[in-house]
Design a protein around this motif. Structure first.
Motif, PDB file in Angstrom:
ATOM      1  N   SER A 191       0.852  -1.124  -0.021  1.00 29.14           N
ATOM      2  CA  SER A 191      -0.425   0.150  -0.055  1.00 29.14           C
ATOM      3  C   SER A 191       0.898   1.538  -0.239  1.00 29.14           C
ATOM      4  O   SER A 191       0.344   2.411  -0.510  1.00 29.14           O
ATOM      5  CB  SER A 191      -1.251  -0.468   1.035  1.00 29.14           C
ATOM      6  OG  SER A 191      -0.312  -0.273   2.108  1.00 29.14           O
ATOM      7  N   LEU A 192       2.306   1.857   0.343  1.00 34.37           N
ATOM      8  CA  LEU A 192       3.046   2.440   1.404  1.00 34.37           C
ATOM      9  C   LEU A 192       3.589   2.497  -0.609  1.00 34.37           C
ATOM     10  O   LEU A 192       3.576   3.275  -1.573  1.00 34.37           O
ATOM     11  CB  LEU A 192       3.685   2.119   1.801  1.00 34.37           C
ATOM     12  CG  LEU A 192       3.404   2.595   3.198  1.00 34.37           C
ATOM     13  CD1 LEU A 192       4.678   1.834   4.512  1.00 34.37           C
ATOM     14  CD2 LEU A 192       3.019   3.494   4.035  1.00 34.37           C
ATOM     15  N   GLU A 195       1.445   3.836  -3.870  1.00 30.84           N
ATOM     16  CA  GLU A 195      -0.259   4.259  -3.418  1.00 30.84           C
ATOM     17  C   GLU A 195       0.474   5.877  -4.902  1.00 30.84           C
ATOM     18  O   GLU A 195      -0.691   5.687  -5.083  1.00 30.84           O
ATOM     19  CB  GLU A 195       0.775   5.152  -1.911  1.00 30.84           C
ATOM     20  CG  GLU A 195      -0.433   6.728  -1.784  1.00 30.84           C
ATOM     21  CD  GLU A 195       0.116   6.997  -0.705  1.00 30.84           C
ATOM     22  OE1 GLU A 195      -0.701   7.753   0.078  1.00 30.84           O
ATOM     23  OE2 GLU A 195       0.994   6.854   0.165  1.00 30.84           O
ATOM     24  N   GLU A 196       1.244   5.982  -5.298  1.00 30.06           N
ATOM     25  CA  GLU A 196       1.271   7.162  -6.142  1.00 30.06           C
ATOM     26  C   GLU A 196       0.756   6.265  -7.218  1.00 30.06           C
ATOM     27  O   GLU A 196       0.382   7.156  -8.161  1.00 30.06           O
ATOM     28  CB  GLU A 196       3.585   7.132  -6.156  1.00 30.06           C
ATOM     29  CG  GLU A 196       3.561   8.286  -5.371  1.00 30.06           C
ATOM     30  CD  GLU A 196       5.109   8.551  -5.717  1.00 30.06           C
ATOM     31  OE1 GLU A 196       5.704   8.307  -6.294  1.00 30.06           O
ATOM     32  OE2 GLU A 196       5.946   9.329  -4.179  1.00 30.06           O
ATOM     33  N   GLU A 240      -9.370   5.237  -1.141  1.00 26.73           N
ATOM     34  CA  GLU A 240      -7.800   5.092  -0.835  1.00 26.73           C
ATOM     35  C   GLU A 240      -7.988   5.174   0.775  1.00 26.73           C
ATOM     36  O   GLU A 240      -6.940   4.576   1.666  1.00 26.73           O
ATOM     37  CB  GLU A 240      -7.874   6.611  -0.755  1.00 26.73           C
ATOM     38  CG  GLU A 240      -7.986   7.739  -1.512  1.00 26.73           C
ATOM     39  CD  GLU A 240      -9.514   8.355  -2.263  1.00 26.73           C
ATOM     40  OE1 GLU A 240      -9.869   9.226  -1.631  1.00 26.73           O
ATOM     41  OE2 GLU A 240      -9.984   7.258  -3.195  1.00 26.73           O
ATOM     42  N   SER A 243      -7.276   1.819   1.985  1.00 28.03           N
ATOM     43  CA  SER A 243      -5.783   1.705   1.317  1.00 28.03           C
ATOM     44  C   SER A 243      -4.601   0.817   2.350  1.00 28.03           C
ATOM     45  O   SER A 243      -4.176   1.954   3.133  1.00 28.03           O
ATOM     46  CB  SER A 243      -5.370   2.096   0.201  1.00 28.03           C
ATOM     47  OG  SER A 243      -4.431   1.286  -0.510  1.00 28.03           O
TER      48      SER A 243
END
Length: 256
Positions: A191-192, A195-196, A240, A243
């Motif tokens: 998820s990190l 994310e973009e 979002e 997430s």
């Protein structure tokens, strides 16, 4: 409802995976592609899945061993070809195994085998299909994150929660517990990392479901179709803000 254009489900020849394929394919205005992945599509345990593929044109059965990098690569290439320039909207990493054990009887072989399927396999599959997920996200007109746009759903278990250990009294397959805790961390990292890219990532506990695995110790309380119906409803509502979380089939947040 979950109106997703393309979805891929691993471990789809039985249990939760099979029912996910069944309910997705049977929806009105359902997906254009439901990629049903299993190790041995020609084996006797895949007959129900083959029946679904014969009934629904959207169901495409593909062989893939989630512990075999070359097998994953071949399947990813085939899905890319079949999507004809489109991305993949939803990846459901469902394939998992369990070996009965206790703290005293657990073995290195069990731990390695289960971890390789439940954690490393999920990581490798996601890496292989990431370009298709990125493509779906980039080409979507939608803002934010959703399972309709681009998402990775890792089927986890409350057994992997370090805080909650309610099912301990029903058995202690340490290999499974530890693998699901690791899968939860993998999900958080995904998820990190993604994310973009606008890719939603969640770990999802489907409930204690009446599958071959769920019934290994005692009869599980929840029907497979009930769990899957609730899961698909929950997936349709995710945004979002969800997430990187660990949720159950109804969308309730679970403790890590």
């Amino acid at each position: 409802m979950l109106n997703v254009r393309s979805v891929l489900v691993t471990g789809s020849n039985r249990g939760l995976g099979l029912e996910l394929v069944r309910q997705l394919a049977g929806k009105n205005n359902g997906p254009e592609w439901v990629f049903a992945i299993c190790r041995d599509p020609e084996g006797p345990r895949a007959q129900e899945l083959k029946n679904l593929a014969a009934k629904y044109r959207c169901v495409k059965i593909l062989p893939m061993d989630t512990t075999d990098p070359s097998s994953i690569k071949v399947a990813a290439a085939k899905v890319t070809e079949m999507l004809q320039g489109n991305g993949l909207n939803l990846l459901i990493n469902n394939a998992a195994i369990l070996r009965q054990s206790t703290l005293e009887t657990e073995t290195a072989e069990n731990m390695s085998e289960v971890y390789k399927t439940n954690v490393i396999g999920t990581m490798l599959v996601t890496q292989a299909f990431l370009p298709l997920l990125r493509k779906a996200s980039q080409e979507s007109p939608q803002k934010g994150m959703s399972c309709i746009k681009a998402a990775i759903v890792n089927i986890s278990s409350e057994a992997g929660s370090i805080t909650s250990y309610a099912i301990w009294e029903h058995g202690q397959p340490i290999n499974y517990y530890c693998s699901k805790a690791a899968l939860n961390m993998l999900t958080r990292c995904q998820s990190l990392g993604y994310e973009e890219d606008g890719i939603l990532c969640i770990a999802l506990h489907p409930g204690w479901v009446q599958t071959d695995m769920g019934n290994e110790v005692v009869q599980a309380p929840m029907r497979v179709d009930t769990s899957v119906g609730a899961i698909l409803s929950t997936l349709s509502r995710l945004t979002e803000k969800d997430s990187g979380t660990f949720i159950n089939w109804e969308g309730a947040v679970l403790p890590w």
